[in-house]
Design a protein around this motif. Structure first.
Motif, PDB file in Angstrom:
ATOM      1  N   THR A   1       0.627  -1.203  -0.059  1.00  0.00           N
ATOM      2  CA  THR A   1      -0.173   0.049  -0.092  1.00  0.00           C
ATOM      3  C   THR A   1       0.959   1.189   0.049  1.00  0.00           C
ATOM      4  O   THR A   1       0.385   2.127  -0.582  1.00  0.00           O
ATOM      5  CB  THR A   1      -1.055  -0.054   1.203  1.00  0.00           C
ATOM      6  OG1 THR A   1      -0.301   0.125   2.454  1.00  0.00           O
ATOM      7  CG2 THR A   1      -1.881  -1.266   1.094  1.00  0.00           C
ATOM      8  N   GLU A   2       2.162   1.348   0.477  1.00  0.00           N
ATOM      9  CA  GLU A   2       2.941   2.269   0.370  1.00  0.00           C
ATOM     10  C   GLU A   2       3.965   2.389  -0.672  1.00  0.00           C
ATOM     11  O   GLU A   2       4.869   1.424  -0.819  1.00  0.00           O
ATOM     12  CB  GLU A   2       3.934   2.338   1.649  1.00  0.00           C
ATOM     13  CG  GLU A   2       2.868   2.803   2.914  1.00  0.00           C
ATOM     14  CD  GLU A   2       2.545   3.995   2.968  1.00  0.00           C
ATOM     15  OE1 GLU A   2       3.327   4.946   2.771  1.00  0.00           O
ATOM     16  OE2 GLU A   2       1.310   4.119   3.194  1.00  0.00           O
ATOM     17  N   SER A   3       3.687   3.144  -1.794  1.00  0.00           N
ATOM     18  CA  SER A   3       4.625   2.985  -3.009  1.00  0.00           C
ATOM     19  C   SER A   3       5.973   3.343  -2.672  1.00  0.00           C
ATOM     20  O   SER A   3       6.863   2.686  -3.377  1.00  0.00           O
ATOM     21  CB  SER A   3       4.060   4.250  -4.127  1.00  0.00           C
ATOM     22  OG  SER A   3       4.120   5.463  -3.405  1.00  0.00           O
ATOM     23  N   VAL A   4       6.384   4.262  -1.814  1.00  0.00           N
ATOM     24  CA  VAL A   4       7.702   4.340  -1.375  1.00  0.00           C
ATOM     25  C   VAL A   4       8.454   3.180  -0.744  1.00  0.00           C
ATOM     26  O   VAL A   4       9.541   2.635  -1.224  1.00  0.00           O
ATOM     27  CB  VAL A   4       7.869   5.485  -0.125  1.00  0.00           C
ATOM     28  CG1 VAL A   4       9.170   5.417   0.264  1.00  0.00           C
ATOM     29  CG2 VAL A   4       7.297   6.947  -1.010  1.00  0.00           C
ATOM     30  N   VAL A   5       7.680   2.380  -0.045  1.00  0.00           N
ATOM     31  CA  VAL A   5       8.160   1.169   0.673  1.00  0.00           C
ATOM     32  C   VAL A   5       8.253   0.037  -0.514  1.00  0.00           C
ATOM     33  O   VAL A   5       9.194  -0.677  -0.572  1.00  0.00           O
ATOM     34  CB  VAL A   5       7.279   0.603   1.852  1.00  0.00           C
ATOM     35  CG1 VAL A   5       7.708  -0.699   2.175  1.00  0.00           C
ATOM     36  CG2 VAL A   5       7.335   1.562   2.706  1.00  0.00           C
ATOM     37  N   PHE A   6       7.352   0.074  -1.479  1.00  0.00           N
ATOM     38  CA  PHE A   6       7.267  -0.978  -2.547  1.00  0.00           C
ATOM     39  C   PHE A   6       8.690  -0.765  -3.373  1.00  0.00           C
ATOM     40  O   PHE A   6       9.536  -1.775  -3.851  1.00  0.00           O
ATOM     41  CB  PHE A   6       6.187  -0.965  -3.473  1.00  0.00           C
ATOM     42  CG  PHE A   6       6.220  -1.695  -4.440  1.00  0.00           C
ATOM     43  CD1 PHE A   6       5.918  -3.160  -4.112  1.00  0.00           C
ATOM     44  CD2 PHE A   6       6.502  -1.648  -5.655  1.00  0.00           C
ATOM     45  CE1 PHE A   6       5.713  -4.035  -5.159  1.00  0.00           C
ATOM     46  CE2 PHE A   6       6.269  -2.452  -6.992  1.00  0.00           C
ATOM     47  CZ  PHE A   6       6.138  -3.722  -6.648  1.00  0.00           C
ATOM     48  N   VAL A   7       8.642   0.739  -4.058  1.00  0.00           N
ATOM     49  CA  VAL A   7       9.993   0.816  -4.746  1.00  0.00           C
ATOM     50  C   VAL A   7      11.238   0.761  -3.825  1.00  0.00           C
ATOM     51  O   VAL A   7      12.178   0.165  -4.571  1.00  0.00           O
ATOM     52  CB  VAL A   7       9.684   2.180  -5.401  1.00  0.00           C
ATOM     53  CG1 VAL A   7      11.012   2.675  -5.986  1.00  0.00           C
ATOM     54  CG2 VAL A   7       8.511   2.450  -6.286  1.00  0.00           C
TER      55      VAL A   7
END
Length: 503
Positions: A274-280
């Motif tokens: 859900t957190e794009s920053v964490v995913f990237v």
């Protein structure tokens, strides 16, 4: 939130008895509080943790140079599939799973019992590695040491946050925590090659057991507890033994361990998707770290076919990656002033640094280090070009990987504040999954595409990932405004800045 907790603690103390009281620190200057320890004691404690992490992290790659001996003894082949790498895959899967499940115990029991207990289990699990009667046993027993290592690394990170308050004091310890893990992993094949040159592959496990066991008494005698709630719990226990009815806030209002366990597993996975920053960040860090393991597998093929080097010689050349990792740590530490200087242009929380400024070294490391190093490693891979040239490429990759991983860790700590542990756990899950499976493709990648295009493909993938910090730096304020976790971190930073201003 605070009022509700206080109300519950008060109710619980009344239930336990009229004479019950709450155990807290004896004022802001209590010498038992780890934040008030002398600087020498803080660094001694961090140093012990880093040494334990260094010794144990080497386990991930130390057997990689023994693939021929292991496959010959157990009667299997690495053609067309690198079956010998399953011992590292098993290690990586354990490293991905264990922290998610075991991290609550680190929080509740304290650092010392978890680190010592995990270290002891790791030490015992080295015995069956040398005694394994078949390859399946070796694969299975490697799973558990793999799970122990990140727990000890997490303990080191926890020690840092327990004894140093604020981003300035914690920057160097976080950098050392990352570079110790990376350099130890890269040195594993070098140590393994040194042993295998004179002894049977089983002695890799035996010798590793010897120097691991040597440190254990030192840790038992010298490692203090740094977790505040654990120190207060021990203080309350001593006072109860003296007849006083006292409890810590956690004892007065205990949280169900099952609830903590579910949250420990659930929140990192939720944040990952859900957190794009964490995913990237997870994808980028996993690619960079997985590449170190991939190169560990490819080096013997590249140097063997181009220069006729033995596995032992190829094992030694991997030390070039370590040189690069140390240089990457130097970049991360020397550029901290870029982060601190960003406070002057912070309009959200004036006077505090901007979290995205942590990513500046990652741009340098990702572009000139990882990407540039892969292109050098790929297009200098000709037998008429001196071996030192492609070795420089390995050094560049080590340099870039450290800069990227340190920047990501620091950024997530700043951007997510109290949720940083969950964000880092999500990144660690993807990192260790990458370690487990990405290098399985090394042999096929470098055989089918060739040395040049295999490294070129990795270089272009790295080049794409280098664009991500530019996007985060440009749109960081908007990204934080849409994230409930980051918005809460901003509120905490605003409160802290007000407290500091009033002080």
């Amino acid at each position: 939130m605070t009022a509700a907790v206080s109300f519950n603690v008060s109710e619980r103390l009344q239930y336990l008895g009229e004479n019950c009281s709450l155990v807290t620190w004896d004022g802001p200057d209590d010498p038992q509080d780890p934040f008030n320890w002398p600087t020498r004691k803080k660094w001694w404690t961090i140093g012990l943790g880093l040494l334990a992490s260094f010794i144990c992290s080497m386990n991930g790659t130390i057997l990689s140079v023994a693939h021929e001996s292991i496959s010959k003894e157990f009667g299997f082949s690495d053609e067309p599939f690198p079956n010998s790498y399953w011992i590292t895959t098993s290690w990586g899967v354990g490293a991905a799973i264990f922290p998610l499940v075991m991290f609550p115990f680190l929080e509740d029991w304290g650092v010392r019992p978890v680190l010592l207990g995990t270290y002891f289990c790791f030490m015992c699990l080295l015995v069956p590695i040398g005694l394994a009667g078949n390859f399946a046993t070796l694969v299975v027993v490697r799973f558990f040491p793999g799970g122990c290592v990140p727990l000890m690394s997490d303990a080191v990170a926890s020690i840092t946050s327990n004894v140093f308050h604020g981003d300035r004091a914690g920057s160097i310890p976080v950098c050392l925590y990352v570079v110790v893990y990376l350099s130890s992993t890269s040195l594993g094949p070098v140590v393994g090659a040194s042993i295998l040159q004179y002894l049977d592959w089983r002695w890799i496990g035996y010798i590793e057991l010897i120097f691991t066991a040597t440190l254990f008494p030192v840790l038992c005698l010298s490692l203090p507890e740094t977790r505040g709630i654990a120190i207060l719990r021990a203080k309350a226990k001593r006072m109860r033994n003296e007849g006083k009815q006292v409890y810590t806030a956690e004892e007065a209002n205990p949280a169900p361990w099952k609830q903590a366990l579910v949250k420990s597993v659930q929140r990192p996975i939720y944040m990952l998707f859900t957190e794009s920053v964490v995913f990237v960040a997870a994808i980028w860090a996993a690619f960079s770290l997985g590449t170190i393991y991939l190169f560990t597998e490819s080096v013997r093929d590249v140097y063997g076919l181009l220069y006729g080097w033995t596995d032992f010689q190829a094992g030694y050349v991997r030390s070039a990656i370590v040189v690069g990792e140390i240089l990457g740590a130097g970049l991360s530490i020397s550029t901290n002033h870029w982060y601190y200087a960003s406070a002057a242009r912070n309009t959200e929380v004036p006077g505090t640094p901007i979290p995205e400024a942590r990513l500046y070294p990652a741009v340098i490391g990702g572009f000139f280090g990882v990407t540039g190093g892969m292109f050098v490693y790929g297009w200098a891979a000709y037998s008429n070009i001196p071996w030192i040239v492609i070795t420089i490429g390995l050094t560049m990759v080590g340099f870039g990987t450290t800069a990227v991983v340190v920047s990501i860790a620091n950024y997530l700590i700043d951007a997510y504040s109290k949720y940083a542990a969950s964000a880092l756990a999500a990144v660690g899950l993807v990192e260790n999954t990458s370690i487990a499976f990405l290098p399985l493709a090394a042999s096929a990648l470098y055989t089918k595409l060739g040395f040049h295009w295999a490294s070129t493909l990795l270089g272009f993938l790295s080049l794409v990932l280098v664009a991500t910090p530019f996007l985060v730096i440009r749109w960081g304020k908007e990204i934080r405004a849409r994230s409930p976790f980051m918005k809460e971190a901003i509120i905490h930073r605003q409160v802290d800045s007000v407290v500091v201003a009033r002080a």
